[in-house]
Each structure stands twice: as C-alpha cells, then as structure tokens.
Design a protein around this motif. Sequence first.
Motif, PDB file in Angstrom:
ATOM      1  N   THR A  10      16.304  53.442 -29.665  1.00 24.30           N
ATOM      2  CA  THR A  10      14.989  53.353 -29.047  1.00 24.30           C
ATOM      3  C   THR A  10      15.041  52.443 -27.820  1.00 24.30           C
ATOM      4  OG1 THR A  10      13.931  53.624 -31.188  1.00 24.30           O
ATOM      5  CG2 THR A  10      12.581  52.743 -29.409  1.00 24.30           C
ATOM      6  N   THR A  11      14.518  52.922 -26.733  1.00 26.47           N
ATOM      7  CA  THR A  11      14.485  52.130 -25.510  1.00 26.47           C
ATOM      8  C   THR A  11      13.323  51.154 -25.577  1.00 26.47           C
ATOM      9  OG1 THR A  11      15.397  53.990 -24.277  1.00 26.47           O
ATOM     10  CG2 THR A  11      14.350  52.228 -23.007  1.00 26.47           C
ATOM     11  N   ALA A  12      13.597  49.893 -25.292  1.00 18.81           N
ATOM     12  CA  ALA A  12      12.556  48.868 -25.324  1.00 18.81           C
ATOM     13  C   ALA A  12      11.517  49.156 -24.239  1.00 18.81           C
ATOM     14  CB  ALA A  12      13.170  47.490 -25.114  1.00 18.81           C
ATOM     15  N   GLU A  13      10.256  48.861 -24.541  1.00 22.28           N
ATOM     16  CA  GLU A  13       9.176  49.056 -23.576  1.00 22.28           C
ATOM     17  C   GLU A  13       9.325  48.031 -22.464  1.00 22.28           C
ATOM     18  OE1 GLU A  13       4.289  49.530 -23.672  1.00 22.28           O
ATOM     19  OE2 GLU A  13       5.339  48.559 -25.326  1.00 22.28           O
ATOM     20  N   PRO A  14       9.336  48.458 -21.201  1.00 22.61           N
ATOM     21  CA  PRO A  14       9.473  47.501 -20.095  1.00 22.61           C
ATOM     22  C   PRO A  14       8.367  46.451 -20.131  1.00 22.61           C
ATOM     23  CG  PRO A  14       9.685  49.767 -19.315  1.00 22.61           C
ATOM     24  CD  PRO A  14       9.213  49.840 -20.727  1.00 22.61           C
TER      25      PRO A  14
ATOM     26  N   ALA B  22       5.135  47.357 -18.494  1.00 25.74           N
ATOM     27  CA  ALA B  22       4.332  48.309 -19.261  1.00 25.74           C
ATOM     28  C   ALA B  22       3.619  47.621 -20.416  1.00 25.74           C
ATOM     29  CB  ALA B  22       5.212  49.434 -19.790  1.00 25.74           C
ATOM     30  N   VAL B  23       4.292  46.648 -21.046  1.00 19.90           N
ATOM     31  CA  VAL B  23       3.669  45.881 -22.126  1.00 19.90           C
ATOM     32  C   VAL B  23       2.475  45.103 -21.583  1.00 19.90           C
ATOM     33  CG1 VAL B  23       3.988  44.052 -23.829  1.00 19.90           C
ATOM     34  CG2 VAL B  23       5.831  45.682 -23.408  1.00 19.90           C
TER      35      VAL B  23
ATOM     36  N   ARG C  44      -0.442  47.374 -20.933  1.00 19.18           N
ATOM     37  CA  ARG C  44      -1.049  47.822 -22.192  1.00 19.18           C
ATOM     38  C   ARG C  44      -1.956  46.740 -22.761  1.00 19.18           C
ATOM     39  NH1 ARG C  44       0.924  47.267 -27.369  1.00 19.18           N
ATOM     40  NH2 ARG C  44       3.069  46.873 -26.690  1.00 19.18           N
TER      41      ARG C  44
ATOM     42  N   VAL D 224       3.840  41.577 -29.603  1.00 22.24           N
ATOM     43  CA  VAL D 224       4.630  41.359 -28.393  1.00 22.24           C
ATOM     44  C   VAL D 224       4.898  39.862 -28.266  1.00 22.24           C
ATOM     45  CG1 VAL D 224       3.635  43.368 -27.221  1.00 22.24           C
ATOM     46  CG2 VAL D 224       2.569  41.116 -26.935  1.00 22.24           C
TER      47      VAL D 224
END
Length: 222
Positions: free
Chosen positions: A2-6, A9-10, A13, A44
Amino acid sequence: MTTAEPLGAVRERVLAALRQDIIAGRLRPGDRLVERELAERFEVSRVPVREAVRALVAEGFVLFETPRRAVVRRLTVTDVDELFELREALEVYAAGRAAERAGRDGLAGLAEVLERAAEATRTRDAERITDLNTLFHDRVLAMAGNSLLISVMEPVGGRLRWLTRRNEQWPKLLAEHRALYEAIASGDPARARASALAHVHANHRATVRELFGEGGADGEDG
C-alpha cells in the motif's frame, strides 16, 4: 504494498473535514482544536493537523488565543458586515454580467441547481441546502465570465458559506434564488443587479439576527 498517503493529501483531507465541521456547526465558536485529539480522530500524525489548523487561521475560521491554544473564531458584527459588503460589491456586479452573457446551457444548469435545492428544502437537509446555495452562486459567478472575479471571491468563499449556513429561512432563500434566476434569464442586467442586491441585503439582515439577536449586539473575538 500500500502506498502511503502523501502528506499534502493528508493535510487537505483534515483541512476539508474541519472546515466542514465548522461550517455545519459541529465545531462551534469558542471550541478548542487540540492537535492530539484531532490526530487520533483522523488517525494521522500531528504535522498535517498542525498545518490544517494554520490554514484555518489564514482562512478566518480559527484563531490562536495563545501560541498553543487554537479555537474556532467568534465572529463579530463588523466581521459579518465586512463580508457582506464584499459580497454585495462582487455578486451584484456578477449578476449583471451573467444577465448579459447567459446562454442556454448556463441557464439550464442554474435551473437544475434550483430543482435540487427545492428538494433539499422540502426535506430540510441543512448541509445539502448550504452546498446547493453555494453552488448556485458559484454558477452565477461562472456565468459572469470573469476569472479574476472568481479568484477574488475564492479566499472568502468558505467564510461566506459559514455565515449563510446560519440563515435557516430556507424557503425564503429558495424564493430569492428563483427570483435571481428569472432576473438573469430575462437578459436585463439592471433587473439582475437589483435582484442580487435585494438578496444580499435580506441574507445580511437574517444572518445578523441569527448570530446576534434583534439588537445586533457585537460579539468578541477569542
């Protein structure tokens, strides 16, 4: 894998969620934004939360009472007056230009937004009404055909949405939007400007009454 959310982008969000919580009233004026609690809520780290809070400060939703204590801002009568003065100047102009430039597709799109708003008004769906009322005004700005006008409105759009969410005279708002649509569709810029001006003034009065009561007593930041 799974690619970590940049990180960016976090941040966006978290920012979008907190902004919507404030606009919808789930976070109220004076409520504190605690980094640790928000990081746990969104699962997060504190870094994107901290950046999101700073962005909310820049947008006018939040203020720092101390360097470590961020709270949802309490709007004053002056804040409200200034925002509506800006709205009057820009939206009245936009309505006149929209009447001059309105095409069949633009008017059809505006009418479709009104149909959806009417349904949301019947079901008293507050957040959907707010979204559709915002979309209605966004469409009018787009019909005006002035990209600079849109860029000027964008930084205060969230705060205007926050204010107009306080006005729950939803059938009246719908009637005012229908009148504005008819004025724009008539192709008469003077009629469209007059309709937009009446709408802004009515919304201003209703918002002040809701926030501060009939006397319009000023609030205090912090």
